[in-house]
Scaffold this motif. Sequence first.
Motif, mmCIF file in Angstrom:
data_model
loop_
_atom_site.group_PDB
_atom_site.id
_atom_site.type_symbol
_atom_site.label_atom_id
_atom_site.label_comp_id
_atom_site.label_asym_id
_atom_site.label_seq_id
_atom_site.Cartn_x
_atom_site.Cartn_y
_atom_site.Cartn_z
ATOM 1 N N HIS A 12 12.534 7.856 2.744
ATOM 2 C CA HIS A 12 13.687 7.365 3.506
ATOM 3 C C HIS A 12 13.837 5.870 3.263
ATOM 4 O O HIS A 12 12.850 5.125 3.255
ATOM 5 N N GLU A 13 15.076 5.426 3.063
ATOM 6 C CA GLU A 13 15.286 4.009 2.735
ATOM 7 C C GLU A 13 14.793 3.065 3.829
ATOM 8 O O GLU A 13 14.451 1.912 3.552
ATOM 9 N N ASN A 14 14.728 3.531 5.081
ATOM 10 C CA ASN A 14 14.244 2.680 6.167
ATOM 11 C C ASN A 14 12.759 2.358 6.040
ATOM 12 O O ASN A 14 12.265 1.448 6.710
ATOM 13 N N ASP A 15 12.039 3.116 5.222
ATOM 14 C CA ASP A 15 10.600 2.917 5.072
ATOM 15 C C ASP A 15 10.250 2.116 3.819
ATOM 16 O O ASP A 15 9.072 1.900 3.531
ATOM 17 N N VAL A 16 11.260 1.674 3.085
ATOM 18 C CA VAL A 16 11.069 1.037 1.772
ATOM 19 C C VAL A 16 11.400 -0.449 1.848
ATOM 20 O O VAL A 16 12.255 -0.871 2.619
ATOM 21 N N ALA A 17 10.709 -1.237 1.032
ATOM 22 C CA ALA A 17 11.024 -2.668 0.888
ATOM 23 C C ALA A 17 10.953 -3.031 -0.591
ATOM 24 O O ALA A 17 10.248 -2.374 -1.373
ATOM 25 N N LEU A 18 11.684 -4.069 -0.980
ATOM 26 C CA LEU A 18 11.577 -4.568 -2.356
ATOM 27 C C LEU A 18 10.174 -5.101 -2.599
ATOM 28 O O LEU A 18 9.591 -5.759 -1.728
ATOM 29 N N LYS A 19 9.643 -4.826 -3.765
ATOM 30 C CA LYS A 19 8.305 -5.300 -4.115
ATOM 31 C C LYS A 19 8.292 -6.830 -4.164
ATOM 32 O O LYS A 19 9.220 -7.435 -4.713
ATOM 33 N N PRO A 20 7.273 -7.457 -3.581
ATOM 34 C CA PRO A 20 7.181 -8.920 -3.706
ATOM 35 C C PRO A 20 7.219 -9.347 -5.173
ATOM 36 O O PRO A 20 6.535 -8.757 -6.020
ATOM 37 N N LYS A 21 8.014 -10.366 -5.460
ATOM 38 C CA LYS A 21 8.231 -10.771 -6.853
ATOM 39 C C LYS A 21 6.968 -11.281 -7.531
ATOM 40 O O LYS A 21 6.825 -11.198 -8.752
ATOM 41 N N ASN A 22 6.043 -11.815 -6.742
ATOM 42 C CA ASN A 22 4.846 -12.412 -7.330
ATOM 43 C C ASN A 22 3.662 -11.447 -7.423
ATOM 44 O O ASN A 22 2.542 -11.856 -7.718
ATOM 45 N N LEU A 23 3.896 -10.150 -7.172
ATOM 46 C CA LEU A 23 2.825 -9.164 -7.270
ATOM 47 C C LEU A 23 3.084 -8.175 -8.396
ATOM 48 O O LEU A 23 4.235 -7.804 -8.655
ATOM 49 N N SER A 24 2.017 -7.726 -9.037
ATOM 50 C CA SER A 24 2.115 -6.614 -9.980
ATOM 51 C C SER A 24 2.297 -5.324 -9.185
ATOM 52 O O SER A 24 2.117 -5.293 -7.957
ATOM 53 N N MET A 25 2.617 -4.241 -9.868
ATOM 54 C CA MET A 25 2.742 -2.945 -9.199
ATOM 55 C C MET A 25 1.409 -2.547 -8.552
ATOM 56 O O MET A 25 1.381 -2.035 -7.423
ATOM 57 N N GLU A 26 0.320 -2.779 -9.266
ATOM 58 C CA GLU A 26 -0.999 -2.428 -8.718
ATOM 59 C C GLU A 26 -1.274 -3.209 -7.443
ATOM 60 O O GLU A 26 -1.724 -2.644 -6.440
ATOM 61 N N GLU A 27 -0.990 -4.502 -7.461
ATOM 62 C CA GLU A 27 -1.213 -5.333 -6.270
ATOM 63 C C GLU A 27 -0.312 -4.889 -5.121
ATOM 64 O O GLU A 27 -0.756 -4.788 -3.974
ATOM 65 N N ALA A 28 0.959 -4.598 -5.445
ATOM 66 C CA ALA A 28 1.910 -4.211 -4.403
ATOM 67 C C ALA A 28 1.489 -2.912 -3.724
ATOM 68 O O ALA A 28 1.603 -2.777 -2.496
ATOM 69 N N SER A 29 0.983 -1.960 -4.489
ATOM 70 C CA SER A 29 0.616 -0.667 -3.902
ATOM 71 C C SER A 29 -0.578 -0.772 -2.959
ATOM 72 O O SER A 29 -0.820 0.130 -2.155
ATOM 73 N N SER A 30 -1.304 -1.868 -3.021
ATOM 74 C CA SER A 30 -2.473 -2.040 -2.150
ATOM 75 C C SER A 30 -2.097 -2.514 -0.751
ATOM 76 O O SER A 30 -2.926 -2.505 0.155
ATOM 77 N N ILE A 31 -0.839 -2.900 -0.556
ATOM 78 C CA ILE A 31 -0.450 -3.615 0.669
ATOM 79 C C ILE A 31 0.104 -2.751 1.806
ATOM 80 O O ILE A 31 -0.261 -2.960 2.975
ATOM 81 N N PRO A 32 1.031 -1.797 1.570
ATOM 82 C CA PRO A 32 1.836 -1.277 2.691
ATOM 83 C C PRO A 32 1.071 -0.771 3.904
ATOM 84 O O PRO A 32 1.327 -1.228 5.029
ATOM 85 N N LEU A 33 0.150 0.170 3.740
ATOM 86 C CA LEU A 33 -0.513 0.736 4.916
ATOM 87 C C LEU A 33 -1.341 -0.317 5.658
ATOM 88 O O LEU A 33 -1.233 -0.448 6.875
ATOM 89 N N VAL A 34 -2.159 -1.066 4.921
ATOM 90 C CA VAL A 34 -3.002 -2.052 5.613
ATOM 91 C C VAL A 34 -2.161 -3.198 6.152
ATOM 92 O O VAL A 34 -2.419 -3.714 7.249
ATOM 93 N N GLY A 35 -1.123 -3.605 5.411
ATOM 94 C CA GLY A 35 -0.265 -4.680 5.888
ATOM 95 C C GLY A 35 0.455 -4.304 7.176
ATOM 96 O O GLY A 35 0.496 -5.086 8.127
ATOM 97 N N LEU A 36 1.023 -3.093 7.205
ATOM 98 C CA LEU A 36 1.727 -2.639 8.401
ATOM 99 C C LEU A 36 0.761 -2.400 9.562
ATOM 100 O O LEU A 36 1.091 -2.672 10.723
ATOM 101 N N THR A 37 -0.421 -1.896 9.260
ATOM 102 C CA THR A 37 -1.433 -1.693 10.306
ATOM 103 C C THR A 37 -1.751 -3.016 10.989
ATOM 104 O O THR A 37 -1.765 -3.123 12.226
ATOM 105 N N VAL A 38 -2.008 -4.026 10.193
ATOM 106 C CA VAL A 38 -2.376 -5.344 10.719
ATOM 107 C C VAL A 38 -1.202 -5.975 11.468
ATOM 108 O O VAL A 38 -1.368 -6.557 12.540
ATOM 109 N N TRP A 39 0.001 -5.857 10.915
ATOM 110 C CA TRP A 39 1.192 -6.411 11.568
ATOM 111 C C TRP A 39 1.397 -5.768 12.935
ATOM 112 O O TRP A 39 1.608 -6.449 13.942
ATOM 113 N N GLN A 40 1.334 -4.443 12.969
ATOM 114 C CA GLN A 40 1.579 -3.731 14.221
ATOM 115 C C GLN A 40 0.461 -3.953 15.242
ATOM 116 O O GLN A 40 0.706 -3.958 16.445
#
Length: 334
Positions: free
Chosen positions: A106-134
Motif C-alpha cells: 500500500h502506498e501509505n506504507d512506502v517512502a522514497l529511499k534516502p538518497k545517500n543510502l544504497s539499497m542494502e543500507e536502506a533495507s536495513s532501516i524500516p522495521l527498526v527505524g519505525l520501532t524506535v520512532w514509535q
Amino acid sequence: MKAYTLNRYSKDDKLQLVELSEPTVQENEVLVQIHSASVNQLDLKLKSGEFKLLLPYKFPLVLGHDVAGTITKVGSRVSRFKVGDEVYARPADFHIGAFAEFISIHENDVALKPKNLSMEEASSIPLVGLTVWQALVEKAKLQKGQKVFIQAGSGGVGTIAIQLAKHLGAIVATTTSAANFEMVKSLGADVVIDYKTQDFETILKDYDVVLNSQDEKTLEKSLRILKPGGKLISISGPPDTASAKELGLPWFLKTVIFFLSRKVKIQTKKRNVAYSFLLMQANGKQLAEISALIEAGIIRPVIDKVFLFEQTNEALSYVGSGRAKGKIVINVQL
C-alpha cells in the motif's frame, strides 16, 4: 517469481524456495521489484509461532518485513509514487513478504529511499527505524535531558535507538559486550554496561524511559531502575490489553493477554511506573521523517553482513544466533 515460503510454525524447518505468481496490484498499491531485504527477530518469532495469537497468519507464508527496491507498477489510485521510483518500506502486517523477488505494498506504507543510502543500507532501516520512532517519539515522548536505557545497544533496534535518542537530547545508557563498547559509544551511548560482567540494575537509577527488548527477568529488573512516573516500552512482550484492543482481537484473546500481562501490571502499579507493549505498525509518513534524519547524517545504518538470496536460511540462522551487530541484509537482485 522466486520466493521463500514457510508451510507451518517451526523453529527448525528451513524456508522453501518456490515459484509463485507475481503479486497482483490493488488500486492503492505499488509493485516493488525487491533489490534487498533484511532479517528481523520478528521473522524468527513468526516462524516459530511465538506471535501466532497476535498475528495469526495463513500458510504458505512468505516472511520478510523490510524491503528496498524499485517500483515497476502502480495502482490506478496511487498518487505519491511512479514507476521507476526507488523506495523502501515495512509492509503492513498480513501483507509482508520481502523474501521474494516482488511485493505489492500500500502506498501509505512506502517512502522514497534516502538518497545517500544504497539499497542494502536502506533495507536495513524500516522495521527498526519505525520501532524506535514509535517507541521513543510516539509512546515515550522522550525529551531533552531525560535518561533512557536501551537494552542490547549493538543489535538492530539498539543501534538506531541510540542515535535517535541522542538526537532527541537524551542521556543514553545501554548494554552490550565489551567487544562492542567503542561501536555503541560512536553511535552516542553515554553509559555502556558489559552485560556479561556487570548488572545494570546496580549501576542505573532514576531513569525516565526503558526500551525493553529482552526476556522477562530483564524486564523486571528494568522496572526497578525507573523513577516514579517513568515509562517502560517493551517490544518483546508481554502484550498488554491496550495492544490487544488496537489489533481488534476477539474477547477470548483479550482475556488471554490480560492474564499474560497481569504480573507486570501489578509490578508497575506498585512502583508507580507505566508499562506498554509496542507492536510496531507500518507508516510511510514516519518513515519519510526517518529518511530526513538519515539524509541529514543524524542516523546511519549499521550492517553486520550481507547474504545472497540463496543464503536466506543462513541469514535467518545468523540472526537467531544473537551474534549480529546491527542488521543482516539479504541481496535479492544481483
